[in-house]
Design a protein around this motif. Structure first.
Motif, PDB file in Angstrom:
ATOM      1  N   ASP A 346      40.695  15.336  40.544  1.00  0.00           N
ATOM      2  CA  ASP A 346      41.976  15.567  39.870  1.00  0.00           C
ATOM      3  C   ASP A 346      42.863  16.491  40.698  1.00  0.00           C
ATOM      4  OD1 ASP A 346      41.113  13.982  37.812  1.00  0.00           O
ATOM      5  OD2 ASP A 346      40.514  15.646  36.509  1.00  0.00           O
ATOM      6  N   GLN A 347      42.241  17.495  41.305  1.00  0.00           N
ATOM      7  CA  GLN A 347      43.016  18.440  42.107  1.00  0.00           C
ATOM      8  C   GLN A 347      43.616  17.762  43.329  1.00  0.00           C
ATOM      9  OE1 GLN A 347      41.121  21.532  44.694  1.00  0.00           O
ATOM     10  NE2 GLN A 347      42.093  22.972  43.258  1.00  0.00           N
ATOM     11  N   SER A 348      42.829  16.931  44.033  1.00  0.00           N
ATOM     12  CA  SER A 348      43.336  16.256  45.232  1.00  0.00           C
ATOM     13  C   SER A 348      44.463  15.291  44.882  1.00  0.00           C
ATOM     14  CB  SER A 348      42.204  15.505  45.934  1.00  0.00           C
ATOM     15  OG  SER A 348      41.253  16.400  46.464  1.00  0.00           O
ATOM     16  N   PHE A 353      50.178  13.786  44.873  1.00  0.00           N
ATOM     17  CA  PHE A 353      51.250  13.103  44.145  1.00  0.00           C
ATOM     18  C   PHE A 353      52.031  14.027  43.205  1.00  0.00           C
ATOM     19  CE2 PHE A 353      47.940   9.905  45.005  1.00  0.00           C
ATOM     20  CZ  PHE A 353      48.672   9.013  45.770  1.00  0.00           C
ATOM     21  N   VAL A 354      51.587  15.287  43.077  1.00  0.00           N
ATOM     22  CA  VAL A 354      52.208  16.242  42.150  1.00  0.00           C
ATOM     23  C   VAL A 354      52.344  15.576  40.779  1.00  0.00           C
ATOM     24  CG1 VAL A 354      54.003  17.999  41.910  1.00  0.00           C
ATOM     25  CG2 VAL A 354      53.521  17.031  44.144  1.00  0.00           C
ATOM     26  N   PHE A 417      56.219  13.774  56.160  1.00  0.00           N
ATOM     27  CA  PHE A 417      54.828  13.341  56.202  1.00  0.00           C
ATOM     28  C   PHE A 417      54.129  13.581  54.871  1.00  0.00           C
ATOM     29  CE2 PHE A 417      54.210  17.867  57.024  1.00  0.00           C
ATOM     30  CZ  PHE A 417      53.034  18.146  56.330  1.00  0.00           C
ATOM     31  N   SER A 418      52.989  12.915  54.716  1.00  0.00           N
ATOM     32  CA  SER A 418      52.061  13.194  53.619  1.00  0.00           C
ATOM     33  C   SER A 418      50.653  12.966  54.147  1.00  0.00           C
ATOM     34  CB  SER A 418      52.334  12.299  52.405  1.00  0.00           C
ATOM     35  OG  SER A 418      52.092  10.945  52.726  1.00  0.00           O
ATOM     36  N   LEU A 419      49.683  13.604  53.501  1.00  0.00           N
ATOM     37  CA  LEU A 419      48.297  13.516  53.960  1.00  0.00           C
ATOM     38  C   LEU A 419      47.366  13.702  52.774  1.00  0.00           C
ATOM     39  CD1 LEU A 419      46.088  13.563  56.258  1.00  0.00           C
ATOM     40  CD2 LEU A 419      46.389  16.052  56.271  1.00  0.00           C
ATOM     41  N   GLY A 452      57.265  18.345  55.902  1.00  0.00           N
ATOM     42  CA  GLY A 452      56.743  17.922  54.615  1.00  0.00           C
ATOM     43  C   GLY A 452      56.619  19.101  53.672  1.00  0.00           C
ATOM     44  N   LEU A 453      56.585  18.800  52.386  1.00  0.00           N
ATOM     45  CA  LEU A 453      56.429  19.824  51.357  1.00  0.00           C
ATOM     46  C   LEU A 453      54.969  19.885  50.927  1.00  0.00           C
ATOM     47  CD1 LEU A 453      59.584  19.127  49.142  1.00  0.00           C
ATOM     48  CD2 LEU A 453      59.263  20.952  50.823  1.00  0.00           C
ATOM     49  N   VAL A 454      54.426  21.099  50.895  1.00  0.00           N
ATOM     50  CA  VAL A 454      53.038  21.324  50.496  1.00  0.00           C
ATOM     51  C   VAL A 454      53.026  22.331  49.354  1.00  0.00           C
ATOM     52  CG1 VAL A 454      50.759  22.111  51.237  1.00  0.00           C
ATOM     53  CG2 VAL A 454      52.229  20.859  52.841  1.00  0.00           C
ATOM     54  N   LEU A 455      52.272  22.025  48.307  1.00  0.00           N
ATOM     55  CA  LEU A 455      52.174  22.963  47.188  1.00  0.00           C
ATOM     56  C   LEU A 455      51.654  24.316  47.675  1.00  0.00           C
ATOM     57  CD1 LEU A 455      50.756  20.625  44.413  1.00  0.00           C
ATOM     58  CD2 LEU A 455      52.903  21.907  44.282  1.00  0.00           C
TER      59      LEU A 455
END
Length: 488
Positions: A346-348, A353-354, A417-419, A452-455
């Motif tokens: 769930d965390q990943s 995908f926020v 980007f996203s990963l 990219g945006l990272v939490l």
């Protein structure tokens, strides 16, 4: 009045989930739309690579041949040059030898074996039959001599300005019950190269039986191209002749597709006739036109549809043994991508995908797998898994273990980007490899910056970004995110 009588019956049928129609025409239209939708869905799944899985062509030799022709300020290749170019891509051709005089023609014909065909060889004559420049089924030396001399004299009379190199000699194909087909390529102004297929022979313009397809082709698209022409009806059992070997036609279509992808100098191609029977296919005559390639920044810029970028596929070792493959995503990866997302923690899933989603919707799956390789890229890491299927049987399947992606911004100089990595493989260097590889692709595409945006609470991702040299800043529009950026 009639509609009122069946209204109750129609209601019952509709409630049972069965469609009803008020006329046969409406039913046929609905069925046609369903068939068209199915066909379009199949076409969406096709992402052929520029080169097939067949033997590797001699691209260097092909480029040398084209450059030598252009260096002579010519654009139209002779028959022998055209066949040499086809042979570089392993397309079966009839051996053809040029004779400069009647005596040479007799010697060549004797070596090849009778009967033979004689054809005028001139860079200025595209349609040999129009000037009586083709003679078939020549049976002996005396006929070769007379045919040679008569052909040269006739062509010089009809086309006095044409340059004549001599006459080519080739053995008759021997395919007595073969079907004559045509494979060609033309350059369309907005769409670039277009591959054509249909009935061939001397009456090709009169028959006017052709279908077109944009390259690159794969087996599915090649089969579809063959099925769309009227000549396809003659490829089965036909007037006592056995069915032709369809695989040989598909093989040549795939090879022509390779030529179109690999050689941006190609402008026109006419393979006519291509004779095919139960033993295979053979190119009897060919004409190719070339020109200087337009300047381009990337490979395959001359194509309307970019081929599957198989050049970005790499194999990497896994920590602890085994290996995984890094490759661009394909449309048929949708099910594997869905399984990958479902297995994430769930965390990943939230970090990626926020959102609290547990699986991807159908539109999202399509969006993530049916991509425009020109302005975006998604690299997937897949590994082989051996799973028991019952009893002692073991099945080997592919498993997706990570995805990196970028989408070019409207300025076409930067990208976002996203990963995401399978929880089971976190800490094994997979995330670093996915990011380094996606940055290499972006750099190759000419992009200058990736961000990219990272939490903020995604500490592992932020640590990875820092190790890769990204600048990490507070995102002013939302303090829950960090903006990670790096010059490429």
């Amino acid at each position: 009045m009639g509609d009122e009588r069946v209204a109750e019956a129609r209601k019952l049928i509709n409630e049972a989930g069965i469609a009803t129609f008020r006329s046969p025409e409406a039913a046929v239209d609905a069925f046609s739309n369903i068939a068209l939708f199915y066909q379009n869905q199949q076409l969406l799944q096709q992402t052929p690579p520029p080169l097939s899985q067949l033997a590797k062509p001699d691209q260097a030799g092909a480029h040398i041949l084209i450059e030598s022709v252009l260096a002579e300020r010519r654009k139209v290749l002779t028959e022998m040059e055209s066949k040499a170019l086809l042979a570089a891509f392993h397309i079966p051709i009839t051996p053809t030898i040029l004779a400069g005089n009647a005596n040479e023609a007799i010697l060549i014909a004797s070596q090849l074996g009778y009967p033979v065909a004689l054809k005028i060889d001139s860079p200025d004559i595209s349609h040999k039959s129009d000037v009586h420049g083709v003679a078939l089924d020549v049976l002996d030396a005396a006929s070769v001599r007379d045919t040679y001399n008569d052909m040269i004299a006739t062509v010089r009379r009809l086309r006095p300005e044409a340059r004549i190199n001599g006459v080519t000699i080739q053995k008759m194909s021997g395919k007595k019950r073969g079907r004559e087909l045509y494979i060609g390529m033309v350059t369309d102004q907005p769409f670039g190269p277009v591959i054509t297929f249909g009935a061939g022979g001397t009456m090709i313009e009169l028959i006017d039986d052709r279908a077109v397809e944009l390259p690159p082709l794969n087996q599915f698209l090649s089969q579809r191209l063959i099925q769309r022409v009227r000549a396809a009806d003659t490829l089965g059992e036909w007037r006592g002749a056995p069915p032709v070997r369809l695989e040989s036609i598909e093989h040549i279509l795939l090879r022509v597709s390779e030529m179109v992808c690999a050689l941006p100098q190609l402008r026109e191609m006419d393979i006519n006739p291509l004779i095919v029977d139960e033993s295979g296919a053979l190119v009897v005559d060919a004409r190719i036109v070339v020109d200087q390639a337009a300047p381009s920044l990337h490979d395959y810029d001359h194509l309307a549809i970019l081929p599957y970028p198989s050049n970005y596929t790499q194999d990497w070792p896994r920590r602890g043994g085994g290996q995984y493959t890094l490759r661009p995503v394909r449309p048929d990866d949708a099910n594997m991508l869905q399984d990958f997302v479902r297995k994430l923690s769930d965390q990943s899933r939230y970090y990626r995908f926020v959102s609290s989603l547990r699986e991807l919707s159908v539109p999202m799956l399509a969006r993530y797998t049916l991509i425009d390789y020109d302005r975006e890229m998604a690299l997937v890491a897949v590994c082989k898994e051996r799973l028991p299927t019952g009893g002692d049987e073991i099945t080997e399947t592919e498993r997706m273990i990570g995805v990196s992606r970028y989408i070019a911004n409207p300025d076409l100089s930067s990208c976002e980007f996203s990963l995401v990595v399978d929880d089971e493989f976190i800490g094994q260097g997979l995330g670093s490899r996915l990011m380094l590889s996606i940055m290499d692709v972006a750099r190759h595409k000419g992009l200058k910056e990736i961000d990219g945006l990272v939490l903020t609470k995604n500490s592992n991702m932020l640590k990875l970004m820092k190790s890769l040299g990204f600048q990490i800043q507070t995102y002013v529009d939302d303090p829950d995110f960090k903006l990670c950026s790096k010059a490429l």
